[in-house]
Design a protein around this motif. Structure first.
Motif, PDB file in Angstrom:
ATOM      1  N   ALA A 137       0.833  -1.207   0.000  1.00 14.29           N
ATOM      2  CA  ALA A 137       0.000   0.000   0.000  1.00 14.29           C
ATOM      3  C   ALA A 137       0.865   1.253   0.000  1.00 14.29           C
ATOM      4  CB  ALA A 137      -0.922  -0.007   1.216  1.00 14.29           C
ATOM      5  N   SER A 138       1.944   1.229   0.769  1.00 13.86           N
ATOM      6  CA  SER A 138       2.786   2.426   0.870  1.00 13.86           C
ATOM      7  C   SER A 138       3.513   2.740  -0.433  1.00 13.86           C
ATOM      8  CB  SER A 138       3.793   2.275   2.015  1.00 13.86           C
ATOM      9  OG  SER A 138       4.790   1.331   1.683  1.00 13.86           O
ATOM     10  N   PHE A 196      -1.117   4.545  -0.578  1.00 14.80           N
ATOM     11  CA  PHE A 196      -2.467   4.196  -0.120  1.00 14.80           C
ATOM     12  C   PHE A 196      -2.457   3.988   1.385  1.00 14.80           C
ATOM     13  CE2 PHE A 196      -3.090   1.473  -4.263  1.00 14.80           C
ATOM     14  CZ  PHE A 196      -3.172   2.594  -5.028  1.00 14.80           C
ATOM     15  N   ASP A 197      -3.559   4.336   2.056  1.00  9.93           N
ATOM     16  CA  ASP A 197      -3.766   3.806   3.400  1.00  9.93           C
ATOM     17  C   ASP A 197      -4.467   2.459   3.222  1.00  9.93           C
ATOM     18  OD1 ASP A 197      -6.478   4.339   2.884  1.00  9.93           O
ATOM     19  OD2 ASP A 197      -6.512   6.127   4.133  1.00  9.93           O
ATOM     20  N   ASP A 199      -7.476   1.379   3.945  1.00 14.15           N
ATOM     21  CA  ASP A 199      -8.831   1.468   3.376  1.00 14.15           C
ATOM     22  C   ASP A 199      -8.763   1.653   1.867  1.00 14.15           C
ATOM     23  OD1 ASP A 199     -10.085   1.139   5.803  1.00 14.15           O
ATOM     24  OD2 ASP A 199     -10.323   3.295   6.171  1.00 14.15           O
ATOM     25  N   ARG A 200      -7.848   2.509   1.421  1.00 14.28           N
ATOM     26  CA  ARG A 200      -7.670   2.740  -0.021  1.00 14.28           C
ATOM     27  C   ARG A 200      -7.179   1.468  -0.713  1.00 14.28           C
ATOM     28  NH1 ARG A 200      -9.328   5.528  -4.349  1.00 14.28           N
ATOM     29  NH2 ARG A 200      -7.659   5.930  -5.806  1.00 14.28           N
ATOM     30  N   LEU A 201      -6.253   0.752  -0.071  1.00 10.95           N
ATOM     31  CA  LEU A 201      -5.762  -0.504  -0.644  1.00 10.95           C
ATOM     32  C   LEU A 201      -6.919  -1.485  -0.843  1.00 10.95           C
ATOM     33  CD1 LEU A 201      -3.390  -2.413  -1.484  1.00 10.95           C
ATOM     34  CD2 LEU A 201      -3.409  -3.206   0.882  1.00 10.95           C
ATOM     35  N   TYR A 202      -7.769  -1.637   0.182  1.00 12.06           N
ATOM     36  CA  TYR A 202      -8.886  -2.581   0.064  1.00 12.06           C
ATOM     37  C   TYR A 202      -9.877  -2.133  -1.011  1.00 12.06           C
ATOM     38  CZ  TYR A 202      -6.941  -4.482   4.346  1.00 12.06           C
ATOM     39  OH  TYR A 202      -6.096  -5.033   5.272  1.00 12.06           O
ATOM     40  N   TYR A 203     -10.081  -0.812  -1.148  1.00 10.78           N
ATOM     41  CA  TYR A 203     -10.926  -0.305  -2.230  1.00 10.78           C
ATOM     42  C   TYR A 203     -10.320  -0.648  -3.585  1.00 10.78           C
ATOM     43  CZ  TYR A 203     -12.853   2.932  -5.621  1.00 10.78           C
ATOM     44  OH  TYR A 203     -13.401   3.466  -6.763  1.00 10.78           O
ATOM     45  N   MET A 204      -9.004  -0.425  -3.734  1.00  2.30           N
ATOM     46  CA  MET A 204      -8.344  -0.721  -5.006  1.00  2.30           C
ATOM     47  C   MET A 204      -8.411  -2.212  -5.326  1.00  2.30           C
ATOM     48  SD  MET A 204      -7.560   2.197  -6.116  1.00  2.30           S
ATOM     49  CE  MET A 204      -6.355   2.072  -7.414  1.00  2.30           C
ATOM     50  N   TRP A 234     -12.256  -2.904  -6.415  1.00  2.00           N
ATOM     51  CA  TRP A 234     -12.806  -2.290  -7.622  1.00  2.00           C
ATOM     52  C   TRP A 234     -11.818  -2.124  -8.766  1.00  2.00           C
ATOM     53  CZ3 TRP A 234     -17.801  -2.457  -7.642  1.00  2.00           C
ATOM     54  CH2 TRP A 234     -18.478  -2.440  -6.425  1.00  2.00           C
ATOM     55  N   ASN A 235     -10.530  -2.182  -8.489  1.00  2.00           N
ATOM     56  CA  ASN A 235      -9.548  -1.896  -9.532  1.00  2.00           C
ATOM     57  C   ASN A 235      -8.531  -3.005  -9.730  1.00  2.00           C
ATOM     58  OD1 ASN A 235     -10.334   0.833 -10.341  1.00  2.00           O
ATOM     59  ND2 ASN A 235      -9.916   1.306  -8.203  1.00  2.00           N
TER      60      ASN A 235
END
Length: 74
Positions: A22-23, A27-28, A30-35, A38-39
């Protein structure tokens, strides 16, 4: 006018833990899990008690999204 591609530095090793992955992209968690949801960011693999991501998968993901890649040794 062309825009400069963003470059990410990815370690030249087989695995990194998910926090380090993530770093790499700033990303934090939460952002990593979103990516991941969805991405199509590479999903971590469980090795013992550690969640890890293959750096080759991170590099492939980054190249598919037009990042430039630099490798470094750790």
């Amino acid at each position: 006018m062309t825009t400069q591609r963003e470059t990410v530095a990815i370690p030249d090793c087989v695995y990194v833990d998910e926090t380090f992955a993530a770093s790499i992209f700033g990303f934090d968690m939460d952002r990593l899990y979103y990516m991941q949801s969805w991405n199509s960011f590479p999903i971590p693999t469980q090795i013992g008690k550690l969640l890890v991501i293959r750096t080759s998968d991170i590099a492939r993901w980054a190249k598919n999204r037009d990042y430039s890649i630099t490798r470094y040794a750790i």
